[in-house]
Enzyme design. Structure first.
Site, short mmCIF file in Angstrom:
data_model
loop_
_atom_site.label_atom_id
_atom_site.label_comp_id
_atom_site.label_asym_id
_atom_site.label_seq_id
_atom_site.Cartn_x
_atom_site.Cartn_y
_atom_site.Cartn_z
N TYR A 55 15.28 29.92 8.30
CA TYR A 55 13.86 30.59 8.92
C TYR A 55 13.87 30.54 10.41
O TYR A 55 14.43 29.87 11.02
CB TYR A 55 12.69 29.67 8.42
CG TYR A 55 12.37 29.90 6.89
CD1 TYR A 55 11.97 31.13 6.29
CD2 TYR A 55 12.75 28.76 6.15
CE1 TYR A 55 11.83 31.01 5.08
CE2 TYR A 55 12.35 28.94 4.55
CZ TYR A 55 12.21 30.10 4.23
OH TYR A 55 11.64 30.26 2.89
N LYS A 88 0.77 -1.32 -0.03
CA LYS A 88 -0.10 0.00 0.04
C LYS A 88 0.94 1.18 0.00
O LYS A 88 2.15 1.21 -0.03
CB LYS A 88 -0.82 -0.11 1.12
CG LYS A 88 -0.06 -0.05 2.54
CD LYS A 88 -1.00 -0.53 3.87
CE LYS A 88 -0.26 -0.67 5.01
NZ LYS A 88 -1.11 -1.03 6.33
C1 LIG Z 1 -0.15 -1.96 6.76
C2 LIG Z 1 -0.58 -3.17 7.57
C3 LIG Z 1 0.06 -4.15 7.39
C4 LIG Z 1 1.76 -4.24 7.26
O1 LIG Z 1 2.29 -3.83 8.44
P1 LIG Z 1 3.87 -3.68 8.72
O2 LIG Z 1 4.00 -3.22 10.05
O3 LIG Z 1 4.33 -2.67 7.87
O4 LIG Z 1 4.37 -4.91 8.48
C5 LIG Z 1 -0.38 -5.58 7.79
N1 LIG Z 1 -1.78 -5.62 7.97
C6 LIG Z 1 -2.52 -4.72 7.79
C7 LIG Z 1 -4.04 -4.68 8.24
C8 LIG Z 1 -1.98 -3.33 7.48
O5 LIG Z 1 -2.90 -2.28 7.53
#
Ligand SMILES: *Cc1c(COP(=O)(O)O)cnc(C)c1O
Length: 358
Positions: free
Chosen positions: A254, A35
C-alpha cells in the site's frame, strides 16, 4: 488449507514467572493481574494456571463475572469498582472486591442495601492523578467505609506512575505521600505493580499486584525479560504464504512506500494488523523465519506483512515464522513500532488461535 496465526501460550513459563514474583517479594501476598483477557493470553486459562495466588485483579465487573462463570473461586478485585446499585448487587452475590476510587462510589455504597457485606479496597491518589481519592481525604473516606454495615473490611491501595524508570523521583515521592495519607490506619496495603516488585523493594507492603512480568515481559522502559530471569509466555507465529521474485525499482504494498533495492526474493507472511501485528512497525523490524532473522519491508497490511528474503534464498511457502515470543522479544517489536509490549499483547485479535500448553 489456509494458515492460521497462532499464539502459543506456555503455561510452564507463566508459572516460572510467578516464582520470580515470589522470589522478589517473598513476604507479600500476590494479586495476579489478569485484566484484558490476561494481557491477551486467555484470562481463564491463565487464572487456572495461577490458581494458588492470593487473589486476581481485573479491571471491570464483566471480567470478574466471566471468571466466576468459569468456576474460578479465588478472591477477585475489580480495579474500576462499581458504577450502579445493580453492579453492587453483583459484587455481593459473587463475593467480588471492588476498588473504590471516587467519592461517588462511597455515596452509592452508603445508599445501597446489600445481601452480604463486601471486602473493599480504597484507592488513594498518591501522585499519578488518574484514579483515587486525594491523600488529604483518605482518612475520612476510610472512616466512612469502615463505619458501613455493608463493608466487612477495607484495604488500601495506590498505583505508581513511573516505577518503570529505575531511579524515578516521582516513585519516592508517591511512596512518601501514601505513607503520610494512611498514617495510623490499621489496614492492609498494596502499592507495587511489576516494576515495583522488581525495582522498588520498599513498595512491596502487604500485597503486590504484578501483571506484565507474569507474562514474561520486562516492566522497565529499558530492559529485557532475560535481565530479570523472566520467560516469555506468548509466542505469536504464522507461515510464509508466498515467495515472489521482484525487480529492483518495484514498489511493494500500500502506498508503494517501499521500493526494492535489488532483484530479490520477497516473502509474504500470513499475519497483519487484523491479527494484532502493529501497523506502525517500521521497515527493518525483525521476524524469525526458520529461526533466522529477516526484516519486515513495506507497509503492514490487515492480513499480511512482507519480508526481505535476500539472506534466506531457500525460504519456501509454508515455512514457519515467529512474530514475537521465544527467540524474538516482544520488547524489541514494540520498540520498532513505537509502542510498549503491553499494547501488542493486549491487541492480539480474536482471529488468532490461542494454544495453551502446560
Ligand atoms: C494493570 C495494573 C497493574 C499491573 O501492572 P503491570 O505493570 O502490568 O505489572 C497493577 N495495578 C493496577 C491498578 C493496574 O491497573
Amino acid at each position: 488449507m489456509s494458515f492460521a496465526v497462532e499464539a502459543h501460550i506456555d503455561l510452564t513459563a507463566l508459572r516460572h514467572n510467578l516464582q520470580r514474583v515470589r522470589q522478589a517479594a517473598p513476604d507479600a501476598k500476590i494479586m495476579a493481574v489478569i485484566k484484558a483477557n490476561g494481557y491477551g493470553h486467555g484470562m481463564v486459562q491463565v487464572a487456572k494456571a495461577l490458581h494458588e495466588v492470593d487473589a486476581f485483579a481485573v479491571a471491570r465487573l464483566h471480567e470478574a463475572l466471566a471468571l466466576r462463570q468459569s468456576g474460578i473461586e479465588n478472591t477477585i478485585a475489580v480495579l474500576e469498582g462499581f458504577q450502579s446499585a445493580a453492579d453492587l448487587d453483583q459484587f455481593a452475590r459473587h463475593a467480588l472486591q471492588p476498588v473504590i476510587h471516587h467519592a461517588r462510589q462511597i455515596e452509592l455504597l452508603q445508599q445501597t442495601r446489600l445481601s452480604t457485606p463486601l471486602q473493599v479496597w480504597l484507592k488513594i491518589d498518591s501522585g499519578m492523578h488518574r484514579m483515587g481519592v486525594a491523600p488529604e481525604n483518605a482518612r475520612e473516606c476510610w472512616q466512612g467505609l469502615d463505619a458501613l454495615g455493608s463493608v466487612a473490611a477495607v484495604r488500601l491501595m495506590t498505583h505508581l506512575a513511573s516505577a518503570d524508570v529505575r531511579d524515578s523521583k516521582q516513585t519516592e515521592q508517591q511512596l512518601e505521600t501514601f505513607q503520610q495519607a494512611i498514617a495510623g490506619i490499621d489496614a492492609e496495603t498494596s502499592i507495587a505493580n511489576s516494576a515495583g516488585v522488581l525495582g522498588w523493594t520498599h513498595s512491596h507492603s502487604d500485597w503486590v499486584r504484578p501483571g506484565i512480568m507474569l507474562y514474561g515481559v520486562s516492566p522497565f522502559c529499558t530492559g529485557t525479560a532475560a535481565d530479570d530471569d523472566l520467560q516469555p509466555v506468548m509466542t505469536l507465529s504464522s507461515r510464509l504464504i508466498a515467495v515472489n521474485h521482484v525487480k529492483r525499482g518495484d514498489a511493494v504494498g500500500y502506498g508503494a512506500s517501499w521500493v526494492c533495492p535489488d532483484d530479490m526474493p520477497l516473502g509474504v507472511v500470513a499475519c497483519g494488523y487484523g491479527d494484532g501485528y502493529p501497523r506502525h512497525a517500521i521497515a527493518g523490524t525483525p521476524v524469525l523465519l526458520n529461526d533466522a532473522c529477516v526484516p519486515v519491508v513495506a507497509r503492514v497490511s490487515m492480513d499480511t506483512i512482507c519480508v526481505d528474503l535476500r539472506t534466506q534464498p531457500k525460504a519456501d511457502i509454508g515455512d514457519p515464522v515467529v512474530l514475537w515470543g521465544k527467540g524474538l522479544p516482544v520488547e524489541e517489536i514494540a520498540a520498532a513500532a513505537g509502542t510498549i509490549p503491553y499494547e501488542l499483547l493486549c491487541a492480539v485479535s480474536r482471529r488468532v488461535n490461542l494454544h495453551h500448553q502446560a
